[in-house]
Scaffold this motif. Structure first.
Motif, PDB file in Angstrom:
ATOM      1  N   SER A   1       8.743  -4.559   0.539  1.00 14.74           N
ATOM      2  CA  SER A   1       8.625  -3.428  -0.639  1.00 14.74           C
ATOM      3  C   SER A   1       8.334  -3.789  -1.717  1.00 14.74           C
ATOM      4  CB  SER A   1      10.236  -2.900  -0.665  1.00 14.74           C
ATOM      5  OG  SER A   1      11.085  -3.945  -0.899  1.00 14.74           O
ATOM      6  N   GLN A   2       8.457  -5.276  -2.012  1.00 13.18           N
ATOM      7  CA  GLN A   2       7.838  -5.830  -3.117  1.00 13.18           C
ATOM      8  C   GLN A   2       6.182  -5.712  -3.293  1.00 13.18           C
ATOM      9  OE1 GLN A   2       9.431  -7.804  -5.868  1.00 13.18           O
ATOM     10  NE2 GLN A   2      11.054  -6.702  -5.550  1.00 13.18           N
TER      11      GLN A   2
ATOM     12  N   ALA B   1       4.632  -3.564  -1.584  1.00 11.80           N
ATOM     13  CA  ALA B   1       4.306  -2.201  -1.823  1.00 11.80           C
ATOM     14  C   ALA B   1       4.364  -1.728  -3.273  1.00 11.80           C
ATOM     15  CB  ALA B   1       5.314  -1.375  -0.793  1.00 11.80           C
ATOM     16  N   ALA B   2       5.591  -2.106  -3.965  1.00  9.37           N
ATOM     17  CA  ALA B   2       5.635  -1.633  -5.410  1.00  9.37           C
ATOM     18  C   ALA B   2       4.283  -2.289  -6.107  1.00  9.37           C
ATOM     19  CB  ALA B   2       7.109  -2.306  -5.928  1.00  9.37           C
ATOM     20  N   ALA B   3       3.919  -3.624  -5.821  1.00 13.58           N
ATOM     21  CA  ALA B   3       2.766  -4.047  -6.519  1.00 13.58           C
ATOM     22  C   ALA B   3       1.550  -3.373  -6.266  1.00 13.58           C
ATOM     23  CB  ALA B   3       2.681  -5.467  -6.323  1.00 13.58           C
ATOM     24  N   ARG B   4       1.387  -3.063  -4.940  1.00 16.29           N
ATOM     25  CA  ARG B   4       0.058  -2.258  -4.676  1.00 16.29           C
ATOM     26  C   ARG B   4       0.073  -0.934  -5.284  1.00 16.29           C
ATOM     27  NH1 ARG B   4      -2.952  -4.709  -0.738  1.00 16.29           N
ATOM     28  NH2 ARG B   4      -4.601  -3.572  -1.684  1.00 16.29           N
TER      29      ARG B   4
ATOM     30  N   LEU C   1      -0.105   3.812   0.806  1.00 10.82           N
ATOM     31  CA  LEU C   1       0.470   2.694   1.402  1.00 10.82           C
ATOM     32  C   LEU C   1       0.721   2.693   2.942  1.00 10.82           C
ATOM     33  CD1 LEU C   1       3.665   2.634  -1.125  1.00 10.82           C
ATOM     34  CD2 LEU C   1       1.739   0.963  -1.120  1.00 10.82           C
TER      35      LEU C   1
ATOM     36  N   PHE D   1      10.487   4.057  -6.107  1.00  6.98           N
ATOM     37  CA  PHE D   1      11.050   4.019  -4.485  1.00  6.98           C
ATOM     38  C   PHE D   1      12.438   4.075  -4.672  1.00  6.98           C
ATOM     39  CE2 PHE D   1       7.060   1.664  -5.034  1.00  6.98           C
ATOM     40  CZ  PHE D   1       6.341   1.676  -3.927  1.00  6.98           C
TER      41      PHE D   1
ATOM     42  N   ASN E   1      12.649  -1.659  -6.319  1.00  9.79           N
ATOM     43  CA  ASN E   1      11.666  -2.610  -6.097  1.00  9.79           C
ATOM     44  C   ASN E   1      10.887  -3.153  -7.410  1.00  9.79           C
ATOM     45  OD1 ASN E   1      11.966  -1.531  -3.430  1.00  9.79           O
ATOM     46  ND2 ASN E   1       9.824  -1.029  -3.323  1.00  9.79           N
TER      47      ASN E   1
ATOM     48  N   PHE F   1      10.508  -6.290  -9.739  1.00  7.77           N
ATOM     49  CA  PHE F   1       9.928  -7.686  -9.721  1.00  7.77           C
ATOM     50  C   PHE F   1      11.191  -8.560 -10.210  1.00  7.77           C
ATOM     51  CE2 PHE F   1       5.886  -5.592  -9.845  1.00  7.77           C
ATOM     52  CZ  PHE F   1       5.644  -5.196  -8.648  1.00  7.77           C
TER      53      PHE F   1
END
Lengths: 304, 248
Positions: free
Chosen positions: A198-199, A201-204, B53, B86, B90, B92
């Motif tokens: 999911s990290q 996914a969040a970045a992309r 995605l 999300f 999510n 960082f």
């Protein structure tokens, strides 16, 4: 990741766990009883640990010193005078080991990280690179270090190629870097895979490219996750640098060996061994500390 | 008015499990669309397909008329125009709140750090978290983290904001503060597609409610109609269960 939302215990709760915070009501009879019981238990286990350690030490001491061969062992392995004579040259040798450790260690981190990233590349376009990285890890993780040392140390110079160094220091370092990079690459790979998808996914979804995502989001978290394991490998590397002696580099082990050959007394080995232990202790403690911190971060508030 | 986001007959399967069986959905500029439906009905998958995605197995997704499901399209460039939030935030964890927000504006959109920082602080101020800019995400409550995640998505000035069940991981008392932010963003004219279980919220904020069931949009229309007087028996059944659970 779902657990991220959980809040840390606030200062009030932490204070009530440690007791004695201002503004906290005086502990009840029940709580005082529990504290007394825990203190008793803790004193008892400390006592048991102390006594059993002492008993074991005494028994071990007696068994060794009363053994029939002890006087002879004492003079050949624990001779103070021989140790004192050998010490300076061994220490000089250890400096070489330290250089191999620092230069090699830096190279291992770079090479290991590179191989780990190659192994995590997706898509058919990267298949050859991935295969190459996998083959590398399989080869050098399976090959005993001593054999890699022989092959690199004696095989490479035998090719008589222009520019290939034949210093045992350089070749020994190279062999160690080859082997350790394979191990460290696997540690890094485990770290990369431990970062939740999911990290990524969040970045992309923010528009970061695959490369940016890996560099800015995944790797920093991956490295943090595997730092304790990496430090453990560093401690292992610290003693394995002694193996370059098989190539003839005059390191601590080799220096001790030369002395042993002259005197037929094994004390220099013991001295060299102890020096390696001394070298390893600080990094072992750092590794423990880092691991403990990582554990605390993950399970703050738990008693187990 | 042409659609900002246009989903045409999208099919998506994970192995034998066909999650989307030809979904059509059109979202106009400044419109708020709520996707409702049971677990596994394909709400999240639809949003993941729209944000690239996931790769669709059939059909098309058009963003401002451009077919973004075309493999020749630069997916990174498309994602730059979208904002996604999300369920599990999510954020960082190794970056501070501020760095989370300025990451995409500086690294992807090439804006100067000072410029991105100013805007990030303004946005954080608007959600009442300017004082948390230097904190790390795990020092924040779930509701605070999710609000930061919304700001992070807004900081890239997306054409569409895709919200994937953003309150499902929150305590009931934290849901309100997140929804308040969404309501404000919607009021400012942001185009929003949100998968949600908050029927009351959908009713207040959405222009259109789509009920997804077994991978198709079974019913869609204004919230009063879909939530108040649904045509389809499946929709009625779903809503009555929600009402029983006290969520509407």
């Amino acid at each position: 990741m779902a657990l991220r939302g959980r809040r840390r215990p606030g200062p009030e709760l932490t204070a009530s766990l440690t007791g004695g915070a201002p503004g906290l009501p005086a502990p009840s009879e029940l709580e005082l009883g529990r504290r007394a019981y825990r203190a008793r238990r803790s004193r008892r286990s400390t006592g048991v640990a102390l006594v059993s350690t002492l008993v074991f030490a005494v028994v071990a001491y007696l068994v060794v010193t009363r053994s029939p061969g002890w006087p002879r062992v004492q003079t050949t392995f624990f001779s103070l005078s021989v140790g004192r004579d050998a010490f300076p040259s061994i220490l000089r040798g250890l400096w070489l080991n330290l250089q191999v450790l620092l230069i090699g260690g830096a190279c291992v981190v770079v090479l290991g990280l590179g191989i780990a990233v190659l192994r995590t590349l997706r898509g058919p376009a990267f298949a050859p690179l991935r295969l190459l990285a996998t083959g590398y890890v399989d080869l050098f993780r399976g090959m005993p270090l001593i054999i890699t040392l022989y092959l690199v140390g004696f095989g490479l110079p035998a090719l008589r190629l222009q520019g290939v160094p034949n210093s045992p220091f350089v070749l020994g370092t190279l062999a160690i870097v080859l082997t350790y990079s394979a191990y460290v690459a696997e540690v890094f790979r485990a770290g990369i895979e431990s970062v939740h998808p999911s990290q990524r996914a969040a970045a992309r979804s923010l528009g970061l490219t695959h490369r940016q995502t890996t560099r800015i989001v995944v790797l920093p978290q991956a490295v943090r996750n595997v730092t304790p394991a990496l430090l453990n490998d560093f401690v292992a590397l610290q003693k394995d640098v002694g193996l370059i002696s098989v190539l003839g580099a005059v390191d601590a082990v080799r220096a001790a060996q030369i002395y042993v050959g002259q005197t037929f007394n094994f004390t220099p080995y013991v001295v060299a061994g102890l020096l390696f232990v001394l070298l390893a202790v600080p990094s072992a403690r750092i590794a423990d500390g880092v691991a403990a911190r990582a554990r605390r971060r993950q399970q703050s508030g738990s008693v187990l | 008015m042409s659609a900002v986001l246009d989903v045409r007959g999208v099919v998506k399967a994970f192995g034998d499990n066909v999650v989307l069986r030809g979904v059509d959905l059109s979202v106009d500029e400044h419109q708020v669309v709520a996707l409702i439906g049971g677990s596994g009905s394909g709400k999240s998958t639809l949003l993941r397909c729209a944000s690239l995605l996931e790769t669709v197995d059939d059909g098309q997704v058009l963003l401002d008329g451009e077919d973004i499901t075309d493999p020749r399209v630069d997916a990174d460039a498309v994602r730059r125009r979208l904002g996604v939030v999300f369920q599990a935030y999510n954020l960082f964890p190794h970056l501070s709140v501020l760095d989370n927000v300025v990451l995409a504006p500086t690294r992807v959109h090439g804006r100067s750090r000072a410029d991105a920082r100013d805007e990030a602080l303004t946005l954080l101020g608007r959600i009442g978290l300017a004082d948390k800019a230097g904190e790390y995400p795990d020092r924040l409550s779930g509701g605070q983290q999710q609000r930061v995640a919304i700001v992070r998505a807004l900081a890239v000035h997306p054409r569409v904001l895709l919200l994937d069940e953003i309150t499902s991981a929150l305590d009931p008392e934290l849901v309100g503060e997140v929804l308040r932010v969404v309501r404000e963003v919607a009021a400012q004219g942001m185009t929003i597609v949100m998968a949600t279980h908050e029927m009351g919220f959908a009713k207040q904020v959405a222009d259109t409610v789509c009920f997804l069931d077994a991978g198709v949009v079974l019913e869609s229309g204004p919230p009063e109609q879909v939530l108040g007087d649904p045509v389809e028996p499946r929709t009625r059944q779903f809503l009555s269960r929600i009402i029983d659970a006290g969520r509407l």
